[in-house]
Each structure stands twice: as structure tokens, then as C-alpha cells.
Scaffold this active site. Structure first.
Site, PDB file in Angstrom:
ATOM      1  N   ILE A 170       0.870  -1.170   0.000  1.00 18.44           N
ATOM      2  CA  ILE A 170       0.000   0.000   0.000  1.00 18.44           C
ATOM      3  C   ILE A 170       0.911   1.227   0.000  1.00 18.44           C
ATOM      4  O   ILE A 170       2.074   1.153   0.406  1.00 18.44           O
ATOM      5  CB  ILE A 170      -0.965   0.022   1.213  1.00 18.44           C
ATOM      6  N   ASP A 171       0.383   2.351  -0.471  1.00 15.89           N
ATOM      7  CA  ASP A 171       1.190   3.555  -0.610  1.00 15.89           C
ATOM      8  C   ASP A 171       1.741   4.022   0.734  1.00 15.89           C
ATOM      9  O   ASP A 171       1.160   3.757   1.793  1.00 15.89           O
ATOM     10  CB  ASP A 171       0.366   4.686  -1.232  1.00 15.89           C
ATOM     11  N   ARG A 172       2.826   4.765   0.665  1.00 16.01           N
ATOM     12  CA  ARG A 172       3.494   5.236   1.871  1.00 16.01           C
ATOM     13  C   ARG A 172       2.554   6.046   2.768  1.00 16.01           C
ATOM     14  O   ARG A 172       2.552   5.882   3.981  1.00 16.01           O
ATOM     15  CB  ARG A 172       4.713   6.082   1.482  1.00 16.01           C
TER      16      ARG A 172
END
Length: 409
Positions: free
Chosen positions: A221-223
Site C-alpha cells: 500500500i502507498d506510503r
């Protein structure tokens, strides 16, 4: 926060998987008597049983063997000291390049694996590859000389490693012998990048077992996105969980806060997405079928609750798993996610007072078949900045989520 696992009747599995999954069971005792063909004067089965009782149980022996640390010299002896070429086996078919090296040579660090791949020292059928590329049975892999980073025993963890392990435990939503689900905080990257010194993959180094194997990332998942992140603790689990993602057996639910009110209140977004790179940034743009690098992406969305038609809480269900898919799709329909530095581009839009200008996107829930039967069902709470927004806007996090009614594809 929810921590639960539902056990149901497992689907039929192969003989190897049954061997991995089933517990040790005592064999049914047979009636005592002379063995067929036994020599006269041989010891009766009673004495054999007494000898067996004096021996340690098989399960205890196997457990002791697993817990016994692997000597560094024994592991190092397996590493190639010169260039060698190996064939990809049937068991290694569709395995990622970095996982292939990790499985063949336990104890190699993530950074060392990435370095030999990035420099082109490892080749597949004579060509350079990326660490994320997948191998096919029969391919030839050129492996350069490798250097062992000997894993430390559990009792030898440094103070910093102990703090990292404690941080991972604090994030844990669900854990068993095969699977780990973390509640990843916003701002912490899943994998390393340019100038990245701390990320989940690096933190998992402290969880290496006695054989040098560390837990594996199953998805990303994105940062700046918080919430459920699935980790496989064993190679057995990694194979099954990645297979569930490829077959779309995993169901993921995200929560987001967006400006305005999407119409219709429930819908399906279907586009092609392609990566667009510039000197300063990389984003996903809406593309056409047939465009270079374009991939089909499908997302279901549903309005859960509104705050005066100015802001809306939406629930999202991605069918595919493209980079920045949810962020690009919400921008595409005119309702980009609040606090998104890449895709929020509404002119003259003012953030309501009290709300933090951070990405309001949460990987709320993941439901996926467990490798050994049953279903993993994990839920992450709202991160602090989103909980603050929910409180200020009067949104009720316990409301029914209509995305449950979205069709399966």
C-alpha cells in the site's frame, strides 16, 4: 480494531499441503502379539514399546531441530563463490526474482539481493531483469558470487532491533504461525526507495527465523496510506496468499474522504491506467486501451455518509491492484481524496478548519482465504488524522458500509 479469523471447511489440498498442515497424530495401537516372521526368542512388542517410551517424541525432535540455529559456516557453504548458472524448477515457477534468491540462499540481506539485480550481475536467459519480475520453469539464471549476511540469533538482538520488533508488535492486528497482518501507519513506506532508510520490509529483518528466512510482503500500500498490510511468515503461506491475490480471491475495503458528493452514490469506475514519469514525480494517468504500459483497472465505490455535501466519506473496493488506482480513479470522477499531494488539483478549494492536510485514505479491511483453511478477516482503525476529521465532521465510523453489496468480479 478487529482481530478475528473465521475457520471453515478447507478446500481440498494437495498431498504436500496436507503434510504441511496436519498436526501430528498418534497412530492407533495394534493388539500386542508376535510379529509375522519374528525369530524365536526375539523380544516381545512390550519391550519395544518400553524402548519407544524412553525415546523423545518425534514432534519434540523435529521442533528441536527447527529451533537449533543454523551455523553461519553451513549456510555460507551453500553460497556460490563464483558465477554459476541454474535452472528454474517447477516449484519455482512464477516466483519473483528476489524471492527466488532468498529461497535458494537463506541469510542474504534484502539490500544485497537488490544490489546484484540492479547492477545486472544476475541474468535470466542472458537478459537483465528487475527484482519484481517472475521466473518461468526451465529458464536459466546466472547467479554471481554472493556474500552472506549472517542473521543474528533471537537472543543477540541489538537494542535498536528490539525496538523495531516492539514497533512491529504494536502494529500487529492479527498473527499466527503463517500470517501477520499489520496496521501500517501513514508515512511509513512498505519498501525502500531512493534515500529510504526505514520501511516495513527492512523492519521485518528482525523477524528472521533460525534458518535465516524472514517474513515476506504479499502486497503493498502507498506510503501515505495507513491500514491493513498482509505479511506471509512462511514460504508456504506466501505461495498461497500471492495466489489468492492473483486469482482475486482477496477482498479489500478502503475508506476515504473526498470533496463534494459523488453521483451516483454507488458506482463502478473502469479505466486503463499508465505510468507517467517526469523529473520531479511519477503519477498514473488515465490511458486508452492499447496505449504502451496501459493496464485495465476497476474500482467500486459507495457513499457512506456526507458532511453538508461539502465532504463525503466513501468506501472503495478495488477489483484490480494497480499503482495509485484508488487515488487516480477518484480524481478521474472529479472527487480526489482529501490531502492527496499527487492527485488533488481542485482550484481554490479550501481545507475546512481543523482538518489536517494529509492523505485521507485507509486500507480498512482485508478478507482472504487462510493458507491452511478458513478465512482471515482483519480490520484496521482510523489513523489519528482521519479520526480527528471524523470527529470534527460528526461522521459515525460504526455505520453500515454499503460497499459490502458491491458485486464480486
Amino acid at each position: 480494531m478487529s482481530r478475528r479469523i473465521k475457520r471453515m471447511n478447507p478446500k481440498p489440498r494437495s498431498r504436500d499441503e496436507r503434510d504441511d498442515a496436519r498436526p501430528f497424530k498418534a497412530r492407533s495401537a495394534k493388539k500386542a502379539g508376535p510379529r509375522p516372521g519374528a525369530k524365536p526368542g526375539a523380544k516381545s512388542p512390550r519391550f519395544a514399546a518400553e524402548r519407544a517410551e524412553r525415546r523423545p517424541p518425534k514432534a519434540a525432535l523435529e521442533k528441536a531441530a527447527l529451533e537449533k540455529p543454523v551455523p553461519a559456516k553451513a549456510v555460507e557453504a551453500l553460497l556460490p563463490t563464483k558465477v554459476q548458472t541454474v535452472k528454474v524448477t517447477a516449484d519455482e515457477n512464477n516466483m519473483r526474482v528476489d524471492r527466488f534468491l532468498e529461497a535458494r540462499f537463506p541469510g542474504l540481506s534484502f539490500s544485497h539481493i537488490q544490489r546484484v539485480v540492479r547492477k545486472g550481475e544476475l541474468r535470466v536467459d542472458g537478459k537483465r531483469v528487475d527484482s519484481k519480475d517472475r521466473l518461468e520453469e526451465g529458464q536459466s539464471v546466472r547467479i554471481p558470487p554472493l556474500k552472506l549476511d549472517t542473521p543474528k540469533a533471537a537472543g543477540e538482538l541489538s537494542e535498536g532491533a528490539q525496538k523495531t520488533l516492539a514497533a512491529l508488535k504494536e502494529m500487529t492486528i492479527y498473527e499466527d504461525d503463517d500470517v501477520l497482518v499489520l496496521n501500517k501507519p501513514a508515512g511509513l513506506a512498505v519498501q525502500g526507495g531512493s534515500g529510504m532508510t526505514r520501511h516495513i520490509d527492512q523492519m521485518l529483518e528482525v523477524m528472521r527465523d533460525s534458518k535465516g528466512q524472514k517474513p515476506r510482503l504479499v502486497h503493498r500500500i502507498d506510503r501515505e496510506t495507513s491500514g491493513c498490510l498482509l505479511i506471509a511468515k512462511t514460504r508456504f503461506a506466501a505461495s498461497h496468499l500471492t495466489g489468492a491475490f492473483r486469482s482475486r480471491s482477496a477482498r479489500k475495503t478502503y475508506w476515504a474522504l473526498v470533496p463534494g458528493l459523488p453521483k451516483p452514490k454507488q458506482g463502478r469506475i473502469s479505466t486503463f491506467l499508465a505510468k507517467e514519469e517526469s523529473e520531479d514525480d511519477t503519477i498514473m494517468r488515465i490511458a486508452q486501451h492499447g496505449d504502451e504500459g496501459a493496464s485495465h483497472a476497476v474500482t467500486y465505490y459507495a457513499v457512506v455518509e456526507t458532511a453538508g455535501n461539502k465532504l463525503t466519506w466513501v468506501s472503495l473496493k478495488p477489483v484490480t491492484g494497480r499503482t495509485h488506482q484508488l487515488r487516480a480513479h477518484m480524481e478521474h470522477i472529479g472527487h480526489p481524496i482529501v490531502g492527496d499531494p499527487k492527485y488533488f488539483n481542485i482550484e481554490n478549494w479550501q481545507l475546512p478548519g481543523g482538518l489536517q492536510n494529509r492523505l485521507h485514505l485507509l486500507a480498512r479491511r482485508i478478507v482472504i482465504p487462510h493458507p491452511r483453511g478458513g478465512v482471515i478477516d482483519a480490520t484496521a482503525p482510523l489513523p489519528p488524522h482521519m479520526q480527528q476529521s471524523w470527529n470534527l465532521l460528526g461522521l459515525d465510523a460504526s455505520r453500515f458500509d454499503p460497499i459490502e453489496n458491491a458485486p464480486e468480479e
